[in-house]
Enzyme design. Structure first.
Site, PDB file in Angstrom:
ATOM      1  CG  HIS A  96      44.401  37.972  34.672  1.00 14.98           C
ATOM      2  ND1 HIS A  96      45.460  37.541  35.450  1.00 14.98           N
ATOM      3  CD2 HIS A  96      44.240  37.022  33.722  1.00 14.98           C
ATOM      4  CE1 HIS A  96      45.911  36.390  34.983  1.00 14.98           C
ATOM      5  NE2 HIS A  96      45.193  36.053  33.927  1.00 14.98           N
ATOM      6  CD  GLU A 137      35.464  35.098  43.537  1.00 12.82           C
ATOM      7  OE1 GLU A 137      34.243  35.031  43.825  1.00 12.82           O
ATOM      8  OE2 GLU A 137      35.965  34.419  42.621  1.00 12.82           O
ATOM      9  CB  SER A 171      45.510  32.891  36.965  1.00 12.57           C
ATOM     10  OG  SER A 171      44.915  32.001  36.056  1.00 12.57           O
ATOM     11  CG  ASP A 195      39.248  35.286  29.757  1.00 10.18           C
ATOM     12  OD1 ASP A 195      39.035  34.355  28.964  1.00 10.18           O
ATOM     13  OD2 ASP A 195      39.835  35.124  30.843  1.00 10.18           O
ATOM     14  CG  PHE A 210      36.499  37.696  39.879  1.00  6.91           C
ATOM     15  CD1 PHE A 210      35.345  38.194  39.286  1.00  6.91           C
ATOM     16  CD2 PHE A 210      37.304  36.838  39.146  1.00  6.91           C
ATOM     17  CE1 PHE A 210      34.996  37.829  37.990  1.00  6.91           C
ATOM     18  CE2 PHE A 210      36.957  36.469  37.852  1.00  6.91           C
ATOM     19  CZ  PHE A 210      35.807  36.956  37.273  1.00  6.91           C
TER      20      PHE A 210
HETATM   21  C1  LIG Z   1      33.332  35.261  40.227  1.00  4.41           C
HETATM   22  C2  LIG Z   1      34.375  34.512  39.487  1.00  4.41           C
HETATM   23  N1  LIG Z   1      35.460  34.065  40.142  1.00  4.41           N
HETATM   24  C3  LIG Z   1      36.436  33.421  39.469  1.00  4.41           C
HETATM   25  C4  LIG Z   1      36.336  33.211  38.126  1.00  4.41           C
HETATM   26  C5  LIG Z   1      37.449  32.535  37.364  1.00  4.41           C
HETATM   27  N2  LIG Z   1      36.998  31.204  36.910  1.00  4.41           N
HETATM   28  C6  LIG Z   1      36.525  30.996  35.669  1.00  4.41           C
HETATM   29  S1  LIG Z   1      36.018  29.424  35.421  1.00  4.41           S
HETATM   30  C7  LIG Z   1      36.483  28.973  36.986  1.00  4.41           C
HETATM   31  C8  LIG Z   1      36.303  27.550  37.425  1.00  4.41           C
HETATM   32  C9  LIG Z   1      34.901  27.145  37.289  1.00  4.41           C
HETATM   33  O1  LIG Z   1      34.732  25.816  37.662  1.00  4.41           O
HETATM   34  P1  LIG Z   1      33.426  25.072  37.170  1.00  4.41           P
HETATM   35  O2  LIG Z   1      32.263  25.938  37.435  1.00  4.41           O
HETATM   36  O3  LIG Z   1      33.425  23.731  37.765  1.00  4.41           O
HETATM   37  O4  LIG Z   1      33.606  25.007  35.589  1.00  4.41           O
HETATM   38  P2  LIG Z   1      34.480  23.932  34.762  1.00  4.41           P
HETATM   39  O5  LIG Z   1      35.911  24.175  35.107  1.00  4.41           O
HETATM   40  O6  LIG Z   1      34.018  22.595  35.162  1.00  4.41           O
HETATM   41  O7  LIG Z   1      34.184  24.276  33.335  1.00  4.41           O
HETATM   42  C10 LIG Z   1      37.004  30.076  37.678  1.00  4.41           C
HETATM   43  C11 LIG Z   1      37.522  30.040  39.045  1.00  4.41           C
HETATM   44  C12 LIG Z   1      35.189  33.708  37.482  1.00  4.41           C
HETATM   45  N3  LIG Z   1      35.020  33.585  36.155  1.00  4.41           N
HETATM   46  N4  LIG Z   1      34.227  34.339  38.172  1.00  4.41           N
END
Ligand SMILES: Cc1ncc(C[n+]2csc(CCOP(=O)(O)OP(=O)(O)O)c2C)c(N)n1
Ligand SMILES: [Mg+2]
Lengths: 318, 282
Positions: free
Chosen positions: A112, A61, A40, A120, A86
């Site tokens: 973003h 973060e 991203s 989103d 973030f």
């Molecule tokens: C605080 C924060 N940092 C980054 C993100 C961006 N983000 C959304 S989902 C994700 C990955 C999450 O991984 P997981 O919890 O394993 O979910 P899965 O991919 O298995 O659905 C990230 C980094 C976020 N939503 N919130």
């Protein structure tokens, strides 16, 4: 009205990725950190070319900001990458204490930003980040307008010694800044000289300001258009010079009215040269899901909104 | 208990809803949603005490659920709708302008079934602790449930919450981790390995249950039932639930690629061939 053309629409985050990639080749002290958003943020090229200088932090973060601060002790120039929300609100105290107050040379690079993140929704669409970051003493705050300018800004901030917040976005937008235009931190870019009103825009609103300028020209209104890519330090000389000529101003940004570019301009003018001003910005509201275009319309950040604000501010001139 | 065959059929329909919802707006998160279908169906159809027709924010004497990994909103919305929290028709507004079905769940638009905004990861366990403490103050014996992503566990706030929950005996809370081993940039083990999660939570003072079959409805139900037997025993409860990201759609499984991308027309058609319309499509 000066004619602006573009051959391509590109996303500003890709400008960041390209700039970072170039820095990887030219500056061995540049290191990059990312919190599970490498694609991203368009940091994959840097990661691939310089794996030893790329740190995948995971979804953590706060830890990323602390590690970035630490990397500066030893002469590294860390570029952190995650979404704007973030990059700021999530980690405000880590930035405040370990980076800003401690005077660390960290470049906080935030993608973003704003409504144009789109579907989103509000949890991710931060509209308060410029305010948060500009309030921190000595933090430089930059919001470039297109791909080329973001690339140039990315390269330029590596040369500057001190904390910087670099804000960019997700959608593809006209790429009109000349590729060889030098990026000077704190130096406004004059886009169009005019006499009736000054439009000061930043980020994605710069192209909207150009569109508005064309619509205004068709109505016989001559708009001076200034691209303020650096919100802090603000190029007050350029603003004052313009206002002395036009005697009114519209500011335009993809951010809350509270705490944004408009606030900075108003603060400067009220102390030095009180001037009628209108604000094109989000008015004390969270965003929501939708396409970027729909959201910019609904929340009053379109070129027609700039035109309306211009007509209103001109009517307020004495 | 509801008929298990009927619940399996419902799960298939939920999978259809998920892929159709994200396809319609070319955005959203099918991968994690598909992997958690059995969990949501089990929770809302079998495990929780709740009344979809009489949703209140306070949920007194109701079991509560908090989705901490808010990006898997499609599965949450589909199951809420199919339980009767709001019209199934409304699923077609997902992620569109002026919708109550925001990209990530929110209370701002007043969608029944949602009690906190999520999307920014790592915050849900803390909120759940608060709600669980309120239940104790209210002498309300119902249970608070949460779901978390495994990548989400990289957030420090999770561990602040985990420490608190054990230290203060928040034993009316059952948390589950969607242990799919994947996150945005790739496998969790490559991005930032979590190490021995069971040992970590146990060291923090939790009761930890491992469910290796998070996509087997009967198994999910039985592990949740088992977790319930630990309620009120002085420790917070954690289920580490192995799932397959993208479960049910062949090309979405075995990869992290469908964490946050939607299928195009052709891919949707291919997906729908694999999941029958068992209840009516919205
Ligand atoms: C605080 C924060 N940092 C980054 C993100 C961006 N983000 C959304 S989902 C994700 C990955 C999450 O991984 P997981 O919890 O394993 O979910 P899965 O991919 O298995 O659905 C990230 C980094 C976020 N939503 N919130
Ligand atoms: Mg995961």
């Amino acid at each position: 009205m000066k004619k602006y053309t573009f051959t391509e629409k590109k996303d500003t985050r890709s400008g960041f990725g390209a700039g970072l990639s170039e820095l990887g080749k030219t500056n061995p002290n540049v290191v990059a950190l990312c919190a599970d958003l490498t694609g991203s943020l368009k940091m994959d090229a840097f990661q691939k070319d310089h794996p030893e200088r790329f740190f995948q932090i995971g979804i953590a973060e706060a830890n990323m900001m602390g590690i970035a601060a630490g990397l500066t002790i030893g002469g590294k120039i860390p570029f952190t990458g995650t979404f704007a929300n973030f990059s700021t609100g999530r980690v405000y105290d880590q930035i405040r204490q370990s980076i800003a107050y401690s005077g660390k040379n960290v470049k906080i690079c935030a993608s973003h930003a704003g409504l144009t993140l789109g579907e989103d929704g509000a949890t991710h669409q931060i509209l308060e980040d410029i305010g948060l970051m500009k309030m921190l003493p000595h933090m430089v705050v930059i919001n470039p307008c297109d791909y080329n300018q973001t690339k140039a800004a990315t390269i330029a901030i590596a040369e500057y010694d001190g904390p910087v917040y670099l804000r960019f976005g997700r959608p593809t937008i006209p790429n009109f800044t000349p590729a060889d235009q030098k990026f000077e931190i704190g130096k406004a870019v004059m886009l169009n000289e005019g006499t009736d009103v000054t439009i000061i825009a930043t980020g994605h609103l710069v192209w909207k300001a150009i569109e508005a300028g064309e619509a205004l020209a068709a109505k016989g209104i001559s708009a001076e258009i200034i691209n303020i890519h650096t919100i802090k330090p603000l190029d007050t000389d350029a603003i004052l010079k313009s206002i002395l000529k036009t005697k009114c101003v519209v500011t335009a940004e993809e951010h809350q009215m509270n705490g944004g570019l408009g606030d900075s301009v108003a603060q400067f003018l009220s102390r030095n040269h009180p001037t009628p001003q209108e604000f094109v910005a989000v008015n004390d509201s969270f965003g929501e899901s939708g396409t970027p275009d729909e959201l910019m319309k609904k929340y009053g950040l379109d070129s027609v909104d700039i035109v309306k604000a211009v007509e209103k501010v001109i009517s307020r001139k004495k | 208990m509801a008929n298990i065959e009927a619940l399996k059929k419902l799960s298939t329909q939920v999978r259809r809803d998920i892929v159709r919802m994200v396809h319609a707006v070319s955005s959203g998160h099918p991968g994690g949603s598909l992997g958690c279908v059995e969990y949501f169906v089990a929770l809302y159809k079998v495990i929780m005490k709740h009344d979809p027709k009489a949703f209140t924010m306070d949920g007194k004497n109701d079991d509560l659920f908090f989705l901490s990994n808010g990006h898997i909103s499609p599965v949450f919305y589909s199951v809420l709708a199919r339980c009767g929290y709001f019209p199934v028709e409304e699923l077609k507004t997902f992620r569109k302008l002026n919708s109550r079905l925001q990209g990530h769940p929110t209370t701002h638009e007043g969608l029944p079934g949602v009690r906190i905004a999520s999307g920014s990861l790592g915050q849900g366990m803390s909120v759940a602790i608060g709600a669980a403490l309120a239940k104790k103050l209210n002498k309300d014996n119902s249970i608070v449930y949460t779901l978390h992503g495994d990548g989400e566990l990289q957030e420090g706030q999770i561990w602040e919450a985990a420490m608190y929950a054990a230290a203060y005996k928040v034993d009316n809370m059952i948390c589950t981790v969607d242990y799919n081993g994947r996150q945005i940039d790739g496998d969790v083990d490559k991005v930032l390995p979590l190490g021995d999660l069971k040992a970590k939570f146990e060291a923090f003072g939790w009761t930890v249950i491992e469910n290796p079959k998070g996509n087997d409805l009967e198994s999910v139900i039985s592990y949740l039932e088992k977790a319930k037997t630990f309620v009120g025993k002085g420790k917070p409860i954690m289920i580490l639930m192995n799932t397959e990201m993208g479960m049910g759609i062949d090309y979405m499984m075995g990869t992290h690629k469908w964490h946050g991308s939607a299928p195009n027309d052709e891919q949707l058609a291919k997906a729908l061939l694999q999941i029958e319309e068992t209840e009516k499509d919205y």
